[in-house]
Design a protein around this motif. Structure first.
Motif, mmCIF file in Angstrom:
data_model
loop_
_atom_site.group_PDB
_atom_site.id
_atom_site.type_symbol
_atom_site.label_atom_id
_atom_site.label_comp_id
_atom_site.label_asym_id
_atom_site.label_seq_id
_atom_site.Cartn_x
_atom_site.Cartn_y
_atom_site.Cartn_z
ATOM 1 N N ILE B 77 -100.608 -82.695 56.988
ATOM 2 C CA ILE B 77 -99.222 -83.166 56.897
ATOM 3 C C ILE B 77 -99.088 -84.258 55.829
ATOM 4 C CG2 ILE B 77 -97.411 -84.399 58.158
ATOM 5 C CD1 ILE B 77 -98.430 -82.909 60.679
ATOM 6 N N LEU B 78 -100.049 -85.203 55.825
ATOM 7 C CA LEU B 78 -99.965 -86.301 54.859
ATOM 8 C C LEU B 78 -100.126 -85.790 53.424
ATOM 9 C CD1 LEU B 78 -101.935 -89.119 56.712
ATOM 10 C CD2 LEU B 78 -99.477 -88.741 56.571
ATOM 11 N N ILE B 81 -97.015 -84.260 52.257
ATOM 12 C CA ILE B 81 -95.975 -85.226 51.873
ATOM 13 C C ILE B 81 -96.167 -85.637 50.413
ATOM 14 C CG2 ILE B 81 -95.137 -87.584 52.262
ATOM 15 C CD1 ILE B 81 -95.722 -87.177 55.239
ATOM 16 N N VAL B 82 -97.415 -85.952 50.051
ATOM 17 C CA VAL B 82 -97.674 -86.359 48.668
ATOM 18 C C VAL B 82 -97.423 -85.189 47.720
ATOM 19 C CG1 VAL B 82 -99.392 -87.270 47.077
ATOM 20 C CG2 VAL B 82 -99.351 -88.067 49.425
ATOM 21 N N THR B 83 -97.831 -83.985 48.145
ATOM 22 C CA THR B 83 -97.619 -82.798 47.311
ATOM 23 C C THR B 83 -96.132 -82.588 47.039
ATOM 24 O OG1 THR B 83 -99.566 -81.761 48.281
ATOM 25 C CG2 THR B 83 -98.035 -80.319 47.157
ATOM 26 N N ALA B 84 -95.338 -82.668 48.106
ATOM 27 C CA ALA B 84 -93.897 -82.468 47.949
ATOM 28 C C ALA B 84 -93.312 -83.552 47.058
ATOM 29 C CB ALA B 84 -93.219 -82.469 49.313
ATOM 30 N N ALA B 85 -93.767 -84.798 47.248
ATOM 31 C CA ALA B 85 -93.229 -85.902 46.460
ATOM 32 C C ALA B 85 -93.599 -85.767 44.991
ATOM 33 C CB ALA B 85 -93.745 -87.238 47.001
ATOM 34 N N GLY B 148 -103.067 -84.737 47.256
ATOM 35 C CA GLY B 148 -101.653 -84.424 47.135
ATOM 36 C C GLY B 148 -101.238 -84.201 45.697
#
Lengths: 328, 423
Positions: B77-78, B81-85, B148
């Motif tokens: 999940i974490l 988040i970095v990947t999406a950001a 990420g």
């Protein structure tokens, strides 16, 4: 349906409603300088984002070349190209890349022997025979297959397909090892089918209907139309699909790392176990060789080799495509 | 219309070929889908016994019965988040630039060819790039951040292509109407192009994320851990970490410079409590984490030799150093020592400091991590007979559920979109 339309309308009205205020803000924007400067700044920012992809490419090439050069300062290029065996963790280490290249080529070949015929037949069926409803159901379902993480395919190859193949081979008196390239290649082939089927189908569907109708009007069956008219007309796009399939097979990592074995071996027998370039990179980077060692650096040279192989196939495919390109 | 018998025969043969081909095509499509079904069935057959709430909430362990994916699930999940950001803003901005701003010149052509080619680069090559550029050059470590960023750049082409397709579907008339009202180019993009393209962009982003979630190879390459028995620190949480510098000990250079290697089991970090040595070790360790209590009759008899024996008893408790030569560990116990067979034994204090205070908002991005596919790879590649295959299958169930759910929602969104938008 009406509610959907409503939602759609309100959505459309929204930016429109934002129009007048933005027109109001258009007042200050008439003052030259400030607002234009903001527009320019945003455009520049957007351009940087687009240019970042070029930076990434430069980064990839730079890292591969720099680290490979560091590797070749310690290992000879001649041994790399012609050496008989690959054992970077041994003392003395051996760096003959052909043992890894053979594994990569064999698993790729097995995968393509499955993926190209199956993918092509399925794509012809989808584009020329299947009813729209069937097509709209089967195509996304096939795409779901390609969405499954490759580590799951690896699990399937090692613990489902390999035992099944072992049982089959035992009936004809051949003993299949627990790790083998055949099982990994077959599963990889099934994984690649959706890519080839989907892209080829797109290519065939974009062939003008007039060509099909012409063939059918001449009394050709659907099969004859598909094979002799539509397929050649779409060959450029289909070649692109095959090239993508080859690229995926060459670069596929987890399936071969799990199911094909971890021992580099120069062999072209798919029933044997062997290591691919990708599986080697995974093994070393997940293992415990010190970072400063030549053995560790060899993953970059192996990566460069893989990159060049992929590039060679892509350039070849590009030239083929240009040869077959048909415009209407 | 009279046909000769031979013509009849030929015609019949062609019709049979036609029918056979339909059967073959349908059969092969069904075959591929049945492989999908078999795969899911195999996972359920092998893993359903292990899959459950405790599997999701347990840390990994050397005991397959109790080993779970807690740290891997949180890690996934974490990292996402970095990947999406990374991928979403960059990809959407690049897509907008290429569709709405870019002039037709060599620079634009280079970017376009480049994006098309990036999509064909094998994912393991992205891992090598991240290892060389991020881990070794920019020193981001084997962290959530590195993972990420790597995956974000990997799926960037998918986001760019989806954004461009969504924008291209907007009719030119919309732009012209906006310009006719006096809007600038930026206002047109902000109030018209982006909102109309949003559903298509969203679909592309979901597809990109589902690709990233199953990606394993590049994360193995950057050195993701296979065994993590802690969670990254939540933002602003209390800081229970202790930092111990190893300057008080003499380690061989080989040990110090072997960041990917598990140290030999002779290293352990423990804490004392009256009468017993409690090895309360939750480390960035490569071995099974255990809370092993070695009872010592009398704390006075804690000689170096006795401790070495105790260490031998705690096989598998491994300590690791981060790149600065710090040991990182966490415990509710206060007194710490580090023992090693190689050295003199107890080194108390170790120049350790209690971190104290609170974590920053983004401390978790620098934390070590593992993700579900790597956990699955670790379990599947263990020798047969240890009982970890069921865990691998259970992790597979989790992975397949996540990716299929994401793809199904993307397909649903796409279909809804197709029905509701009429220009």
């Amino acid at each position: 349906m009406p509610t959907g339309l409503d939602a759609n309308n309100s959505e459309r009205r929204d930016p429109g409603a934002g129009g007048p205020p933005s027109g109001g803000r258009g007042g200050p924007s008439l003052r030259r300088g400030t607002s234009r400067w903001g527009e320019r700044a945003i455009e520049f920012l957007l351009m940087l984002a687009a240019a970042s992809s070029v930076l990434i490419t430069i980064g990839i090439v730079a890292v591969l070349i720099k680290e490979s050069m560091a590797f070749f300062r310690e290992a000879s290029v001649r041994e790399f190209l012609t050496g008989p065996s690959w054992a970077p963790a041994f003392e003395p280490p051996a760096f003959g890349i052909r043992s890894l290249v053979s594994g990569t080529l064999v698993t790729t070949a097995v995968a393509l022997l499955v993926a190209i015929p199956v993918g092509t037949i399925v794509s012809v069926w989808l584009s020329e025979y299947a009813k729209p409803r069937v097509r709209e159901t089967v195509k996304p379902a096939l795409e779901l297959l390609s969405a499954i993480p490759t580590v799951v395919f690896g699990y399937f190859a090692l613990l489902f397909v390999t035992p099944a193949l072992q049982w089959l081979f035992a009936r004809v008196g051949i003993e299949l090892p627990g790790f083998n390239m055949l099982s990994a290649g077959l599963v990889m082939g099934v994984m690649i089918v959706p890519y080839i089927a989907s892209l080829s189908e797109d290519a065939m569907r974009s062939v003008p209907a007039a060509l099909r109708e012409g063939a059918l009007a001449m009394g050709a069956t659907k099969f004859q139309t598909a094979v002799k008219v539509v397929f050649p007309a779409a060959l450029s796009g289909i070649t692109a699909a095959y090239i993508l399939g080859i690229s995926r097979a060459l670069g596929e990592t987890m399936i071969v790392a799990i199911a094909a074995g971890q021992e580099a071996k120069f062999t072209f027998d798919p029933t044997e176990q062997a290591q691919t370039i990708t599986a080697f990179i995974v093994q070393i980077s997940g293992g415990d060789l010190p970072h400063e060692s030549t053995g560790y650096r060899s993953i970059f040279a192996a990566g460069l080799t893989l990159m060049l192989m992929t590039l060679a196939f892509n350039v070849g495919g590009f030239l083929l495509r240009r040869r077959y390109k048909e415009t209407y | 219309m009279g046909l000769t018998p031979i013509q009849h025969k030929l015609l019949l043969r062609r019709k049979i070929v036609d029918r056979l081909f339909v059967a073959l095509g349908a059969a092969l499509a069904v075959f591929c889908l049945s492989v999908l079904a078999m795969m899911i069935a195999a996972l359920i057959r092998d893993g359903s016994s292990r899959f459950g709430w405790s599997f999701l909430t347990q840390f990994p362990s050397s005991d397959p019965e109790i080993a779970g994916v807690r740290s891997a699930f949180v890690g996934t999940i974490l990292v996402m988040i970095v990947t999406a950001a990374t991928a979403i803003p960059l990809g959407v901005m690049a897509g907008i630039y290429l569709e709405e701003y870019a002039r037709k010149n060599w620079f634009t052509a280079v970017i376009e060819i480049n994006i098309a080619n990036l999509a064909g680069v094998p994912s393991i090559i992205w891992g090598l790039m991240a290892l060389g550029l991020l881990v070794q050059y920019l020193n981001t470590g084997r962290s959530v951040l590195t993972a990420g960023l790597t995956l974000g750049l990997l799926v960037l082409p998918i986001v760019i292509v989806a954004t461009r397709e969504a924008i291209r579907a907007i009719p030119q008339a919309i732009r012209e109407a906006s310009y006719a009202c006096g809007a600038t180019r930026l206002q047109t993009v902000r109030y018209h192009i982006v909102p109309y393209a949003m559903p298509g962009v969203l679909t592309g982003c979901i597809i990109a994320m589902s690709r990233a979630i199953g990606e394993t190879a590049p994360l193995v390459t950057i050195g993701a851990l296979t065994y993590v028995a802690y969670l990254p620190p939540p933002p602003l949480s209390e800081r229970p970490w202790l930092l111990g510098t190893v300057s008080g000990l003499t380690f061989s250079e080989e040990v110090r410079t072997t960041p990917f290697a598990a140290l030999p089991p002779a290293f352990a970090v423990g804490a004392t409590r009256a009468g017993e040595i409690e090895f309360d070790v939750r480390l960035e360790a490569a071995g099974p984490s255990q809370r092993t209590v070695v009872n010592v009759e009398d704390s006075a008899t804690l000689t170096p030799a006795g401790l070495a024996e105790a260490v031998d008893a705690v096989q598998g408790v491994l300590a690791r150093f981060d790149d600065d030569g710090h040991l990182r560990f966490e415990s509710e116990l206060d007194e710490w020592f580090l023992i090693s067979r190689d050295t003199t034994g107890i080194v108390e204090g170790l120049g350790m400091e209690r971190g104290g205070g609170r974590h920053g908002f983004l401390d978790w991005v620098n934390s070590g991590f593992t993700v579900v596919p790597i956990q699955m790879y670790d379990w599947v590649s263990r020798p047969e007979g240890q009982g970890f295959k069921a865990n691998a299958a259970a992790a597979g169930i989790l992975l397949v559920t996540m990716t299929l759910a994401m793809n199904a929602s993307a397909i649903y969104l796409r279909n809804r979109l197709r029905r509701s938008i009429r220009w």
